[in-house]
Design an enzyme around this catalytic site. Structure first.
Site, PDB file in Angstrom:
ATOM      1  N   LYS A 100       0.916  -1.163   0.061  1.00 57.09           N
ATOM      2  CA  LYS A 100       0.020   0.055   0.091  1.00 57.09           C
ATOM      3  C   LYS A 100       0.852   1.293   0.038  1.00 57.09           C
ATOM      4  CE  LYS A 100       0.016  -1.842   4.287  1.00 57.09           C
ATOM      5  NZ  LYS A 100      -0.042  -3.124   4.689  1.00 57.09           N
ATOM      6  N   GLU A 124      -5.078  -4.841  -5.693  1.00 55.96           N
ATOM      7  CA  GLU A 124      -6.403  -5.566  -4.875  1.00 55.96           C
ATOM      8  C   GLU A 124      -5.778  -5.711  -3.250  1.00 55.96           C
ATOM      9  OE1 GLU A 124      -9.557  -5.721  -3.563  1.00 55.96           O
ATOM     10  OE2 GLU A 124     -10.169  -6.334  -5.431  1.00 55.96           O
ATOM     11  N   VAL A 127      -5.620  -2.915  -0.183  1.00 52.96           N
ATOM     12  CA  VAL A 127      -6.508  -2.289   0.803  1.00 52.96           C
ATOM     13  C   VAL A 127      -7.366  -3.878   1.211  1.00 52.96           C
ATOM     14  CG1 VAL A 127      -8.524  -0.970   1.049  1.00 52.96           C
ATOM     15  CG2 VAL A 127      -6.719  -0.317  -0.073  1.00 52.96           C
ATOM     16  N   GLY A 129      -6.682  -6.694   2.365  1.00 56.07           N
ATOM     17  CA  GLY A 129      -6.070  -7.885   2.465  1.00 56.07           C
ATOM     18  C   GLY A 129      -6.559  -8.534   1.387  1.00 56.07           C
ATOM     19  N   ILE A 131      -9.899  -9.214   1.130  1.00 55.23           N
ATOM     20  CA  ILE A 131     -11.248  -9.001   0.692  1.00 55.23           C
ATOM     21  C   ILE A 131     -11.409  -8.361  -0.668  1.00 55.23           C
ATOM     22  CG2 ILE A 131     -13.285  -7.641   1.241  1.00 55.23           C
ATOM     23  CD1 ILE A 131     -11.642  -6.972   4.097  1.00 55.23           C
ATOM     24  N   GLU A 185       3.350  -5.121  15.485  1.00 57.77           N
ATOM     25  CA  GLU A 185       4.744  -5.200  15.421  1.00 57.77           C
ATOM     26  C   GLU A 185       5.331  -4.602  16.619  1.00 57.77           C
ATOM     27  OE1 GLU A 185       6.426  -5.691  12.491  1.00 57.77           O
ATOM     28  OE2 GLU A 185       4.687  -5.666  11.058  1.00 57.77           O
ATOM     29  N   LYS A 200      -4.313   3.515   3.101  1.00 55.22           N
ATOM     30  CA  LYS A 200      -5.320   2.734   2.453  1.00 55.22           C
ATOM     31  C   LYS A 200      -6.505   3.567   1.923  1.00 55.22           C
ATOM     32  CE  LYS A 200      -4.032  -1.451   4.655  1.00 55.22           C
ATOM     33  NZ  LYS A 200      -4.192  -2.259   6.117  1.00 55.22           N
TER      34      LYS A 200
END
Lengths: 402, 402
Positions: A100, A124, A127, A129, A131, A185, A200
């Site tokens: 992204k 695709e 944004v 993952g 979906i 993280e 995103k």
């Protein structure tokens, strides 16, 4: 035979190689051709991997191989992802990315290069993952007048907020739990400060408006200042808190932002919990539609990347390709953004609140006074807060409602 | 210029004409061409409509006009929709429909005719109204191993069930309310007996398996036997009840059904309320994704129809076209379908239940005994019920869990 090269053999790159190998029957049937993973570019070697013999360390090998039709960029970060993407597109290779950061920074340039070179640039996985969001936005809902695109775009922060609501835990406790579970993280800034969600919403905004905004022009707040008390106050009036990316399109232009919002259970986004992501589109005449699923992880992300590959193999550029321009023409001043506001203060009481905001809904009194205003602009909210401070109040928290 | 003809000027046909007219800028940009509504076929005249001059009463005018590229069938019912669709496809015109009945009955034949004649047959609006479901299933998730497709496919029944849960209302009261609000027909059988949902799960099953099942081979139950008491019992253990269409794909084949299911709040379908629809897809490696939105209505349905038109104008047959065969090879015996079961009985107590089903979870005792079994097959459930009846019990209700 379609030959591909995967740049980066980490979580996403590995997931893509596994999916193409494990589901080769479906992939070949849907793409109309067999796929060969010809190269995997990585700095490391993977002697124990079944793909060990495809690993190369020099991008020029991929670039100069005319058999390579498509490059999958799964490296992350801006550089050298930017340079490799430009070179691949100029060499007449389609590029698919899950990154992204490069899409939000350079997507306009990549789409133009793809157009000039008669190839495709697809993202695709950048944004939501796994979906399907970007493809349906381009090919299924564009005939509508889009009023808003909003979403839970970051699974880490949604996990933390879900934890805070389920267990009354603090932000710090919930962050630690997310880190222990591998959802956050060690340095969680990109997630908890809203940076990831900002990239995103920049991409989603470009998809609906054609304008790729610089991310520093998008009002961005994270979730680090949300307190246990705010969660309790929200729950008391039946609201939840979600970190949303929003692109609201009005008559005067767009308001684009990332911020925590309180929302009621009538919103389909309110029931999206844990690490799940969802994107809601509101348009005319479609009404509101929502796409929901896993926003991260090797398998889900690989599904989106390979979905892009199938579409390129079948349709190439005959599919609708977005055209983006970089700019800020479409955005309005955030000071004019209007919303109801939850505000928690101490050092002043209901009388002070009513003096400043009129008939606010007071939801908690005692050590702190928490209330919800009517619909007011950012400018009015900030002026009101200054007035409260002059009356001796200290503002502990402010969260907008949707 | 792309010329279209709309068959049927009712809710859907009118919505399509309005959308193409009102959003002509987006539509032309996305489709790459202007659209002219050349004909509207209806038995009636519409002298006050802005489209009055396009209305014709003879399908042959449309069929014999070589300028007509695409026919939008918005008539509903099987005949003459079937004959008109066949004739249009044979004449080399693409056909788009919102009519789930003809797709579920003749979709295999239409897709084959479209293939033979080099045109398209599309039906996004036939499942989930405005929600992009069919297009993403074809173009975004097919690279996965699909384990299940399930959905809330009928807004009327979901409205009734939502009403029963929110207000403790009976089925009859809730149906009357739905009729008063225009959400249910005066003759509600197609909705409340599960017939409408059955057609839709037949279409979704064909999309994932390639096999178009006769609807009479799909186990279909409606919601007419769900009682207030069942709603209370479900709520007591944190479950809701939804009428689901399910296509479950196991190692031995598919189980396809329409039936009410109890489900927990961890299922994203559980929070889909009112007239909304949602389709959830579970696959590997994508995990679960869900598509949510308005399952009916002029605007939402028109959005899906016009979305299909945009795709045909841009990509024609280069887009992946499904191939279906009619048959029942893939389905398993419903007697082997396994689920936990909620059962309410009177005339026998916890002792009888435990004797027959072992360690069932009893959730209510008194006049009735309500309990939830472990995972058992349909066959076992039915044998258990017979055993309970031999012990003097009368079964009041049985609902599976998901």
């Amino acid at each position: 035979m379609t030959n591909i090269a995967i740049l980066g053999f980490g979580v996403v790159g590995g997931g893509v190689a596994d999916l193409i190998t494990n589901n080769s029957y479906q992939v070949a049937r849907l793409g109309g051709d067999d796929i060969r993973i010809k190269y995997i570019l990585d700095l490391r070697d993977f002697p124990d991997s079944p793909f060990a013999d495809r690993v190369v360390h020099d991008f020029d090998i991929i670039l100069s191989d005319n058999e390579v039709d498509c490059v999958i960029e799964a490296m992350g970060g801006s550089h050298p992802a930017y340079e490799y993407t430009v070179a691949a597109l100029k060499a007449g290779k389609s590029v698919i990315t899950s990154n992204k950061e490069v899409v939000a920074r350079f997507g306009d340039e990549f789409l133009a290069l793809a157009r000039e070179n008669g190839v495709c640039y697809r993202f695709e996985a950048a944004v939501g993952g796994g979906i399907p969001v970007i493809s349906p936005m381009i090919s299924c809902v564009g005939q509508n007048k889009i009023r808003e695109v909003r979403g839970i775009l970051n699974g880490t922060t949604n996990y933390i907020l879900t934890k805070m609501f389920s267990f009354g835990a603090s932000f710090e406790e919930s962050l630690k739990d997310a880190q222990d579970k591998g959802y956050a993280e060690r340095n969680p800034d990109a997630d908890v400060l809203g940076i990831d969600a900002c990239r995103k919403i920049a991409i989603l905004t470009a998809l609906v408006s054609g304008e790729l905004l610089p991310t520093d022009r998008i009002h961005t707040e994270g979730i680090t200042s949300i307190r246990k008390e705010d969660v309790l106050n929200a729950a008391k009036v039946g609201l939840s808190i979600k970190l949303l990316g929003r692109c609201v399109i009005g008559d005067k232009g767009m308001q684009v932002m990332v911020a925590p919002f309180m929302l009621g259970s009538d919103s389909p986004l309110s029931s999206v919990s844990g690490v799940y992501n969802a994107v809601e589109i509101i348009g005319e005449p479609i009404g509101n539609v929502m796409f929901y699923g896993q926003g991260a992880g090797a398998g889900a992300t690989a599904s989106a990347v390979v979905g892009d590959l199938m579409q390129i193999m079948r349709s190439g550029r005959s599919y609708a390709e977005p055209v983006w321009t970089r700019g800020t023409d479409g955005i309005c001043n955030f000071a004019d953004f209007e919303a109801r506001q939850y505000i928690a203060i101490c050092g002043a009481d209901r009388g002070a609140v009513e003096k400043v905001f009129g008939s606010a809904q007071v939801i908690s009194e005692g050590e702190e006074t928490a209330f919800i205003t009517g619909i007011i602009s950012e400018k009015t909210a900030q002026e009101g807060i200054k007035s409260l401070e002059r009356l001796g109040a200290t503002v502990k928290s402010r969260i907008r409602l949707i």
